[in-house]
Design a protein around this motif. Structure first.
Motif, short mmCIF file in Angstrom:
data_model
loop_
_atom_site.label_atom_id
_atom_site.label_comp_id
_atom_site.label_asym_id
_atom_site.label_seq_id
_atom_site.Cartn_x
_atom_site.Cartn_y
_atom_site.Cartn_z
N LEU A 263 0.83 -1.20 0.00
CA LEU A 263 0.00 0.00 0.00
C LEU A 263 0.87 1.26 0.00
O LEU A 263 0.64 2.20 -0.76
CB LEU A 263 -0.90 0.01 1.24
CG LEU A 263 -1.70 1.29 1.46
CD1 LEU A 263 -2.88 1.37 0.48
CD2 LEU A 263 -2.20 1.42 2.90
N ILE A 264 1.88 1.25 0.85
CA ILE A 264 2.75 2.44 0.93
C ILE A 264 3.51 2.64 -0.38
O ILE A 264 3.65 3.77 -0.87
CB ILE A 264 3.72 2.31 2.12
CG1 ILE A 264 2.95 2.17 3.43
CG2 ILE A 264 4.65 3.52 2.19
CD1 ILE A 264 3.80 1.67 4.58
N MET A 265 3.96 1.53 -0.98
CA MET A 265 4.63 1.65 -2.28
C MET A 265 3.69 2.29 -3.30
O MET A 265 4.07 3.20 -4.04
CB MET A 265 5.06 0.25 -2.78
CG MET A 265 6.17 -0.37 -1.98
SD MET A 265 6.40 -2.12 -2.36
CE MET A 265 7.16 -2.02 -3.98
N TYR A 266 2.45 1.81 -3.28
CA TYR A 266 1.46 2.30 -4.23
C TYR A 266 1.18 3.79 -4.04
O TYR A 266 1.04 4.54 -5.01
CB TYR A 266 0.19 1.49 -4.04
CG TYR A 266 -0.91 1.82 -4.99
CD1 TYR A 266 -0.71 1.76 -6.36
CD2 TYR A 266 -2.17 2.18 -4.52
CE1 TYR A 266 -1.72 2.07 -7.24
CE2 TYR A 266 -3.19 2.48 -5.40
CZ TYR A 266 -2.97 2.43 -6.75
OH TYR A 266 -3.97 2.74 -7.62
N LEU A 267 1.13 4.23 -2.80
CA LEU A 267 0.74 5.62 -2.53
C LEU A 267 1.92 6.59 -2.46
O LEU A 267 1.72 7.79 -2.28
CB LEU A 267 -0.07 5.68 -1.22
CG LEU A 267 -1.43 4.97 -1.27
CD1 LEU A 267 -2.16 5.08 0.06
CD2 LEU A 267 -2.31 5.53 -2.39
#
Ligand code: 4AD
Ligand code: MG
Length: 461
Positions: free
Chosen positions: A436-440
């Motif tokens: 999720l953090i990579m995506y955001l």
């Protein structure tokens, strides 16, 4: 040490003329003939604050020679700044060098590669990029709890030490107090009866099975904790220790599950846009142009849904030379997932109803006899970000599936029990927090979104 004011808040409030005491670490020092400029950062914001130090200060010599990385306490007044890119600056009336630093400090001005920064994981939180990552990470963790709190989900802490391998993939790290030099043995092999827990145990790969038990009491629950997988895959998307959010809902089917996942991801997109503006603009500028636009789009467009069978057909028709074969019955690889979400759909995509052979034993068997009610959410750049399913709530079918897949029903008697009394159709999913953090943020390596990454051969810090 006086009133604690954080730099980010002081700058945002922008109350010029005010006397302040700020503390932080020196990012840069520029000493001119008349004056010294210090950029001070305390982690509360990306940009920190410019401190203007004039030669009138009693310890000006010491301060103007202070090194990058040193810790300062600065008193002064907030003034409008004539410099571009900042509204205010602090005119120092007193500077105390609390913890000096010198040229041996590894984070001098020049830019460093992320690979190098991983070798100094104890210092990298003091860089712009990693600082922004860990602020976003903290913010998202809190937003996740807000999302579930607003919807009345119970937060349950599932165990970290466990005797079950939820995903059945044999990726459990062992937990033992047995002496490896003198392992007690019986005829059958290692005598785990002599071990601390009297049986073989490991670190959990998922809190799902215990989460399901709680859903059968509290209806809507979630876990949010560390999970561990000894999978020896050295990719940019796999860590041996990662955090997972796992909601579970009783009286729910696969589409209820997908609706929750979509609402969840869109909520987090909106939250990060509203709450992490400065950091997101930084990522959009330095790491991943188009990031903000992409997050905006995800926050406001419904997600696509596609059957696994159709996904395979589309991949077979695609004019792309994939490295891995595409065939009904095989799992989708990252390259396939990325094609589907990036080229075909151009946004998040649920792939549903996978062949039962490539999914875990607990997924609900569909009427066709060959697929299960599974759903993976695929997103551009990252691929699979969520894996979930409706669970097999029918005792007999679950029991048979366990036998077929080599999961000993005896060891999971308590899990089977949940299907004996008051069993309900239920469903849940797992969101990989680092993905999720990579995506955001647009960060491309999982090692750069977790404070101290654990990957094969790396657990130093
Ligand atoms: O698809 P997975 O294996 O599903 C489960 O563990 C289920 N028990 C979840 C559930 O239904 N409650 O893992 C879920 C997510 C993946 O989609 C991925 O985002 C992340 O966890 N994940 C990893 N992240 C980092 N490193 C790894 N080695 C990961 N393995 C899975
Ligand atoms: Mg999965």
């Amino acid at each position: 040490m006086g009133q604690r004011v954080r730099i980010g808040q002081a700058v945002a409030a922008g109350a010029t003329g005010q006397e302040l005491e700020l503390r932080g670490w020196v990012r840069t020092v520029r000493t001119g003939k008349e004056v010294t400029f210090i950029v001070l950062n305390d982690g509360s914001s990306l940009s920190g604050i410019q401190v203007v130090v004039s030669p009138g200060l009693a310890n000006y010599e010491e301060v103007s020679r202070t090194g990058t990385g040193s810790a300062l306490v600065v008193r002064g007044t907030l003034q409008p700044s004539p410099a571009a890119g900042q509204a205010v600056e602090l005119h120092a009336t007193a500077v105390e060098v609390v913890g000096p630093s010198d040229e041996s400090y590894p984070l001098q001005k020049k830019r460093h590669t992320f690979e190098y920064l991983r070798t100094i994981a104890h210092l990298r939180p003091r860089t712009n990029t990693l600082g922004a990552v860990f602020r976003v990470r903290s913010f998202l963790a809190q937003a996740i709890h807000r999302f579930f709190a607003e919807r009345g989900f119970l937060y349950v802490h599932t165990p970290i030490v466990t005797a079950n391998d939820c995903e059945g993939a044999g990726e459990l790290f062992r937990v033992t107090t047995l002496d490896p030099e003198q392992v007690p043995r019986t005829e059958g092999g290692v005598d785990y009866g002599a071990d601390f827990f009297g049986q073989a145990t490991g670190l959990t790969v998922s809190g799902q099975l215990e989460g399901e038990l709680f859903a059968q009491a509290f209806t809507d629950i979630y876990t949010f904790g560390p999970t561990f997988r000894a999978e020896n895959s050295n990719t940019a998307r796999h860590a041996a220790e990662f955090w997972m959010i796992e909601p579970e809902m009783a009286f729910a089917d696969l589409m209820d599950d997908a609706r929750l996942a979509e609402a969840f991801l869109r909520y987090l997109c909106r939250q990060v846009l509203d709450g992490c503006g400065e950091d997101l603009e930084f990522f959009n500028r330095q790491i991943d142009p188009g990031l903000i636009q992409r997050i905006e789009a995800v926050a406001s467009t419904p997600f696509a849904v596609m059957e696994y069978t159709e996904a395979v057909e589309r991949l077979q028709k695609a004019d792309v030379a994939f490295a891995y074969p595409v065939q009904w019955g095989l799992d989708l690889q990252t390259e396939h997932e990325r094609y589907l979400t990036e080229q075909l759909v151009g946004g998040p995509l649920f792939v549903v109803n996978y062949p039962k052979e490539i999914k875990a034993f607990y997924m609900r068997q569909n009427g066709d006899g060959r697929t299960v009610a599974a759903m993976d959410l695929l997103v551009p750049k990252v691929g699979e970000i969520i894996g979930g399913s409706q669970r097999e709530e029918r005792y007999d079918l679950l029991f048979r599936r366990m036998e077929e897949t080599g999961i000993a029903p005896d060891a999971l008697w308590w899990y089977l029990d949940s299907r004996r009394w008051g069993s309900t159709p239920h469903a849940g999913f797992g969101l990989g927090f680092e993905r999720l953090i990579m995506y955001l943020t647009g960060m491309e390596n999982i090692r750069d979104v977790i404070p101290f990454p654990r990957t094969p051969r790396h657990a130093e810090f």
